[in-house]
Design a protein around this motif. Structure first.
Motif, PDB file in Angstrom:
ATOM      1  N   GLN A 236       0.889  -1.852   0.108  1.00  0.00           N
ATOM      2  CA  GLN A 236       0.506  -0.016   0.108  1.00  0.00           C
ATOM      3  C   GLN A 236       0.750   1.427   0.111  1.00  0.00           C
ATOM      4  O   GLN A 236       0.751   1.740  -0.155  1.00  0.00           O
ATOM      5  CB  GLN A 236      -1.178   0.182   1.228  1.00  0.00           C
ATOM      6  CG  GLN A 236      -2.379  -1.207   1.014  1.00  0.00           C
ATOM      7  CD  GLN A 236      -2.500  -1.218   2.027  1.00  0.00           C
ATOM      8  OE1 GLN A 236      -2.023  -0.866   3.673  1.00  0.00           O
ATOM      9  NE2 GLN A 236      -3.505  -1.453   2.452  1.00  0.00           N
ATOM     10  N   THR A 240       0.503   3.698  -2.607  1.00  0.00           N
ATOM     11  CA  THR A 240      -0.285   5.774  -2.849  1.00  0.00           C
ATOM     12  C   THR A 240       0.910   6.403  -2.728  1.00  0.00           C
ATOM     13  O   THR A 240       0.931   7.346  -2.607  1.00  0.00           O
ATOM     14  CB  THR A 240      -1.226   5.260  -0.842  1.00  0.00           C
ATOM     15  OG1 THR A 240       0.152   5.189   0.148  1.00  0.00           O
ATOM     16  CG2 THR A 240      -1.966   4.127  -1.201  1.00  0.00           C
ATOM     17  N   TYR A 377       0.269  -4.188  -7.091  1.00  0.00           N
ATOM     18  CA  TYR A 377      -1.421  -4.267  -6.577  1.00  0.00           C
ATOM     19  C   TYR A 377      -1.905  -5.581  -5.833  1.00  0.00           C
ATOM     20  O   TYR A 377      -2.784  -6.199  -5.466  1.00  0.00           O
ATOM     21  CB  TYR A 377      -2.101  -3.964  -7.869  1.00  0.00           C
ATOM     22  CG  TYR A 377      -1.996  -2.142  -8.141  1.00  0.00           C
ATOM     23  CD1 TYR A 377      -3.307  -1.864  -6.795  1.00  0.00           C
ATOM     24  CD2 TYR A 377      -0.988  -1.487  -8.713  1.00  0.00           C
ATOM     25  CE1 TYR A 377      -3.351  -0.637  -7.475  1.00  0.00           C
ATOM     26  CE2 TYR A 377      -1.332  -0.030  -9.070  1.00  0.00           C
ATOM     27  CZ  TYR A 377      -1.948   0.336  -8.255  1.00  0.00           C
ATOM     28  OH  TYR A 377      -2.481   1.387  -8.628  1.00  0.00           O
ATOM     29  N   GLU A 384      -4.774  -8.877   1.869  1.00  0.00           N
ATOM     30  CA  GLU A 384      -6.072  -7.876   1.837  1.00  0.00           C
ATOM     31  C   GLU A 384      -7.208  -9.079   2.203  1.00  0.00           C
ATOM     32  O   GLU A 384      -7.643  -9.102   3.108  1.00  0.00           O
ATOM     33  CB  GLU A 384      -6.264  -7.242   1.141  1.00  0.00           C
ATOM     34  CG  GLU A 384      -7.905  -6.755   1.967  1.00  0.00           C
ATOM     35  CD  GLU A 384      -8.513  -5.983   2.413  1.00  0.00           C
ATOM     36  OE1 GLU A 384      -9.731  -5.738   3.381  1.00  0.00           O
ATOM     37  OE2 GLU A 384      -7.616  -5.667   3.660  1.00  0.00           O
ATOM     38  N   THR A 391     -12.739  -8.586   0.635  1.00  0.00           N
ATOM     39  CA  THR A 391     -13.025  -7.500   0.421  1.00  0.00           C
ATOM     40  C   THR A 391     -13.032  -6.327  -0.394  1.00  0.00           C
ATOM     41  O   THR A 391     -12.684  -6.719  -1.282  1.00  0.00           O
ATOM     42  CB  THR A 391     -12.182  -6.749   1.642  1.00  0.00           C
ATOM     43  OG1 THR A 391     -11.318  -6.558   1.405  1.00  0.00           O
ATOM     44  CG2 THR A 391     -12.154  -7.580   3.143  1.00  0.00           C
ATOM     45  N   ALA A 393     -11.599  -4.140  -1.209  1.00  0.00           N
ATOM     46  CA  ALA A 393     -10.486  -3.382  -0.900  1.00  0.00           C
ATOM     47  C   ALA A 393      -9.699  -4.287  -2.188  1.00  0.00           C
ATOM     48  O   ALA A 393      -9.106  -4.031  -3.014  1.00  0.00           O
ATOM     49  CB  ALA A 393      -9.777  -3.228   0.348  1.00  0.00           C
ATOM     50  N   ALA A 394      -9.568  -5.659  -1.532  1.00  0.00           N
ATOM     51  CA  ALA A 394      -9.087  -6.750  -2.262  1.00  0.00           C
ATOM     52  C   ALA A 394      -9.573  -6.942  -3.484  1.00  0.00           C
ATOM     53  O   ALA A 394      -8.778  -7.058  -4.583  1.00  0.00           O
ATOM     54  CB  ALA A 394      -9.041  -8.169  -1.374  1.00  0.00           C
ATOM     55  N   GLY A 396     -11.242  -3.996  -5.548  1.00  0.00           N
ATOM     56  CA  GLY A 396     -10.405  -3.558  -5.897  1.00  0.00           C
ATOM     57  C   GLY A 396      -8.588  -3.253  -7.184  1.00  0.00           C
ATOM     58  O   GLY A 396      -8.143  -3.135  -7.974  1.00  0.00           O
ATOM     59  N   TYR A 397      -8.010  -3.935  -5.393  1.00  0.00           N
ATOM     60  CA  TYR A 397      -6.721  -4.001  -5.849  1.00  0.00           C
ATOM     61  C   TYR A 397      -6.608  -5.047  -7.392  1.00  0.00           C
ATOM     62  O   TYR A 397      -4.885  -4.662  -8.469  1.00  0.00           O
ATOM     63  CB  TYR A 397      -5.900  -4.772  -4.748  1.00  0.00           C
ATOM     64  CG  TYR A 397      -5.737  -3.634  -3.984  1.00  0.00           C
ATOM     65  CD1 TYR A 397      -4.856  -2.601  -4.219  1.00  0.00           C
ATOM     66  CD2 TYR A 397      -6.049  -3.910  -2.697  1.00  0.00           C
ATOM     67  CE1 TYR A 397      -4.486  -1.421  -2.971  1.00  0.00           C
ATOM     68  CE2 TYR A 397      -5.865  -3.862  -1.194  1.00  0.00           C
ATOM     69  CZ  TYR A 397      -4.951  -1.850  -1.523  1.00  0.00           C
ATOM     70  OH  TYR A 397      -4.926  -1.267  -0.711  1.00  0.00           O
TER      71      TYR A 397
END
Length: 491
Positions: A236, A240, A377, A384, A391, A393-394, A396-397
């Motif tokens: 991350q 980011t 990613y 995650e 999730t 978030a997972a 999304g990656y």
């Protein structure tokens, strides 16, 4: 006449003179690392084993020839990796002068690099030079030491940890440490590297690690060591940071004329240049058709490395990454060569297009990716999911990588295990022929079930066993180091 003079001169010296001899050896003296120039030269020397590791390139081939994606033409001992018939002496590789393609090269280069990094860490602090640059050089040495230890442990398991220079021959004789301790050392070195003030991309020299690359290696090491929270945190941090982004067209990551632009994604690579003499690698020649038949592949190619048809078939036809493989090619007369004629060893030859160099007579242009943003990613997606399940978030990656490939988002509602399996498959499509897949299979224990199914007419049977999770420590190293023990499964 020379046979007479030599003993006479020797006798005269024994009786009439004394010799003051300065001994030079691989054990470094106290006379270096005094100035800024010394420190810079020492750092360059610490990269030399890295080049030895990737010019073969053992750094990719020992994994690629072992996995379920790519395979070699069975010449000069390359098929021992695919058939898992290598021995502790790496006899076939040695007899065919192919040690540079063998696990033995990883061991030799790894400890050569660690030794050179250790001298920097021990001696450069006392050098008279700019303090900011001094910190960066030492930080880079910590990064390299971490990288070398990581390459060693992912290939051999428990290995010696070496953190001090060898002032004497005895200092070089060190026993193995458990893999968990090796990873602790890797993390400690990366913490020090991150704190050393390394520049961020793009203010970084080609081939050198940016500050964000330290976190990238940290994320991947933690993934392999199953420390999911640490892997997620570091991945991350790279994502980011905003310093890197995925190239819109995945093919441009590998194009010889997009090398500089590709650094926005290809964060750290084995860098080569179209000069002679210079550091090169064999992948252009290995991956192109035999007899230099395909102009777009390279001026000198041998037809020695291919992808399995089953792997090619696993791609969605809409996946742009499949364009980095081909079942036909255009020869130098402009004629399209059909798949049945791609190679004489099988009618199912699939060519690899990640390492094309149509212009250089030295086959030196394409870099070999080692750490890419796409990896961050997919590390984040897997970590995650292992922590919290599938999730948003997972998703999304992983979907970020799939979108660049031209694919729809991954189906929702997957279980934790199904999602992780999807990430591993995504990694297979994304990183083929980059020396990555074999370690995904060994770290997850899947190699024993996946590899026996990865067969074709060239390799109809592949008898992988549990001991193949790690390569045997080279017998030469065991002979030289009485404190070193062979991996248990190879005894």
């Amino acid at each position: 006449m020379k046979k007479i003079l030599i003993p006479i001169l020797a006798a005269l010296c024994l009786t009439g003179c004394e010799l003051d001899e300065t001994i030079y050896s691989s054990i470094y003296t106290e006379a270096f690392y005094k100035t800024a120039a010394d420190a810079e030269k020492g750092l360059i020397a610490a990269y030399d084993p890295f080049a030895d590791m990737y010019s073969g390139p053992a750094g990719t081939l020992i994994a690629d020839f072992s996995d379920d994606q790519t395979y070699p033409r069975g010449v000069v001992g390359r098929n021992t990796l695919t058939l898992f018939t290598y021995d502790v002496n790496y006899t076939t590789q040695k007899s065919n002068s192919r040690t540079n393609e063998s696990p033995q090269q990883i061991w030799a280069s790894g400890y050569d690099g660690i030794e050179k990094a250790n001298w920097i860490i021990a001696k450069v602090p006392d050098a008279v030079m700019d303090e900011t640059r001094k910190k960066q050089i030492i930080g880079e040495a910590y990064f390299l030491r971490a990288f070398y230890h990581w390459m060693l442990t992912k290939n051999f398991g428990d290995v010696p940890i070496k953190t001090t220079p060898s002032y004497s021959e005895a200092d070089a004789v060190v026993g193995k440490s458990p893999k968990a301790e090796v990873y602790k050392q890797i993390y400690a070195d990366l913490d020090l590297a991150f704190a050393a003030g390394l520049p961020s991309y793009p203010a970084v020299d080609k081939g050198r690690p940016a500050k964000e690359v330290v976190n990238a290696l940290y994320a991947k090491a933690a993934l392999y060591n199953e420390e999911w929270a640490k892997a997620l945190e570091k991945a991350q941090a790279v994502i980011t940071s905003g310093k890197y982004s995925l190239m819109p067209d995945v093919r441009n990551v590998y194009k010889y004329d997009q090398e500089d632009a590709a650094r926005i994604e290809n964060m750290w690579a084995y860098e080569v240049d179209p000069i002679s003499p210079g550091r090169s690698h064999q992948l252009v020649g290995l991956c192109g058709p035999a007899a230099s038949a395909g102009a777009e592949y390279g001026r000198t190619t041998f037809g020695s490395m291919f992808a399995y048809q089953k792997f090619y078939n696993s791609f969605n036809p809409a996946d742009k990454r499949r364009l980095l493989l081909d079942t036909t090619f255009v020869d130098r007369t402009g004629k399209t060569v059909p798949q049945r004629s791609v190679t004489p060893i099988t009618t199912e030859g699939v060519l690899i297009k990640k390492y094309q160099d149509p212009i250089s007579t030295q086959n030196l242009i394409p870099n070999i990716p080692i750490l890419r943003l796409a990896d961050m990613y997919l590390i984040a997606a897997e970590a995650e999911a292992r922590l919290n399940g599938a999730t948003p978030a997972a998703y999304g990656y992983i979907n970020t990588v799939r979108k660049r490939a031209g694919l729809a988002d991954l189906a929702t509602g997957l279980s934790k295990d199904a999602f992780i399996e999807a990430v591993l498959q995504e990694r297979a499509w994304e990183f083929f022929a980059e020396g990555d897949r074999w370690y995904d299979l060994t770290r997850t224990g899947k190699f024993l079930t996946v590899i026996p199914k990865a067969v074709n007419p060239v390799y109809p049977v592949r008898n992988v066993t549990a001991k193949n999770k790690y390569f045997p420590i080279p017998q030469d190293e065991l002979n030289a180091n009485p404190k070193l023990e062979q991996n248990p499964d190879w005894k």
